[in-house]
Design a protein around this motif. Structure first.
Motif: not given
Length: 216
Positions: A141-145, A152-158, A196-198, A202-206
């Motif tokens: 639970r703590i690690s989700i955020a 999100v950073q990983l997607v951009k780092n691709t 849109v991807i990122c 974020s919305q999925l995490a919330h």
């Protein structure tokens, strides 16, 4: 021949985004599996293994991802191991992700109150049982955020894999920009796709956080 930026180019960018997502997913799975090992080694009461995990984290986090990409793509062929752009990208991003996942999850494990460990010990649970049945569910639970924040950073780092010729969203944008000489609409379109991807992540995490909060 210079041509105009058209609808077919937008479709091409969307199709290229599939490779961005696939690469990020591959790095998440590979980095996640290795990151679990790193996180566990960081918290187990055996210092040599903990030091090994710390050394791994410091090495990976202390070197640029671009340098790691170049080592795999250009360095491995020097020792007789030829790899294509996909393999080099997947390996380097997975290793890169493992160090960050390991630290994120280590912090989540150690943020669970020591009393939870003691309560498990009082019930006669082994270390592995306390970790798996008492501490880990709370740490998730703590690690989700922070985990999703890194995803999100990983997607951009691709996007860095474009420098070794892997055709994902950024590389596709470079190709279309070179053909149309219209970099502004091309890269704005790519930026919207990244957003849109990122934003979806974020919305999925919330949503997941809310569900876990309700389930408590």
């Amino acid at each position: 021949m210079i041509r105009e930026f058209a609808g077919a180019d937008i479709i091409y960018l969307i199709e290229a985004a599939r490779w961005t997502l696939l690469l990020a997913l591959t790095a998440t799975v590979g980095g996640g599996l290795l990151g679990i090992v790193v996180a566990v080694l960081r918290v187990i009461p055996f210092r040599p293994l903990s030091w090994l995990a710390i050394a791994w984290i410091n090495l990976i986090q202390g070197t640029p991802l671009l340098g790691q990409l170049f080592v795999f793509f250009f360095g491995l062929p020097l020792v007789g191991l030829s790899v294509d752009a996909w393999t080099a990208a997947a390996l380097s991003l997975s290793i890169y992700a493992s160090a960050f996942f390991g630290e994120i999850w280590r912090g989540s494990l150690q943020s669970v109150s020591q009393r939870q460990w003691e309560a498990g010990a009082a019930l006669g649970l082994t270390y592995a049982q306390r970790l798996g049945h008492v501490v880990l569910p709370q740490a998730i639970r703590i690690s989700i955020a922070p985990t999703v924040g890194f995803l999100v950073q990983l997607v951009k780092n691709t996007s860095l894999t474009a420098l070794i010729g892997f055709v994902e969203l950024t590389r596709a944008s470079q190709i279309i920009s070179g053909a149309t000489f219209a970099p502004l609409p091309v890269y704005l379109t790519a930026a919207v796709i990244y957003f849109v991807i990122c934003f979806s992540l974020s919305q999925l995490a919330h949503m997941l956080e809310r569900r876990l909060h309700v389930a408590r």
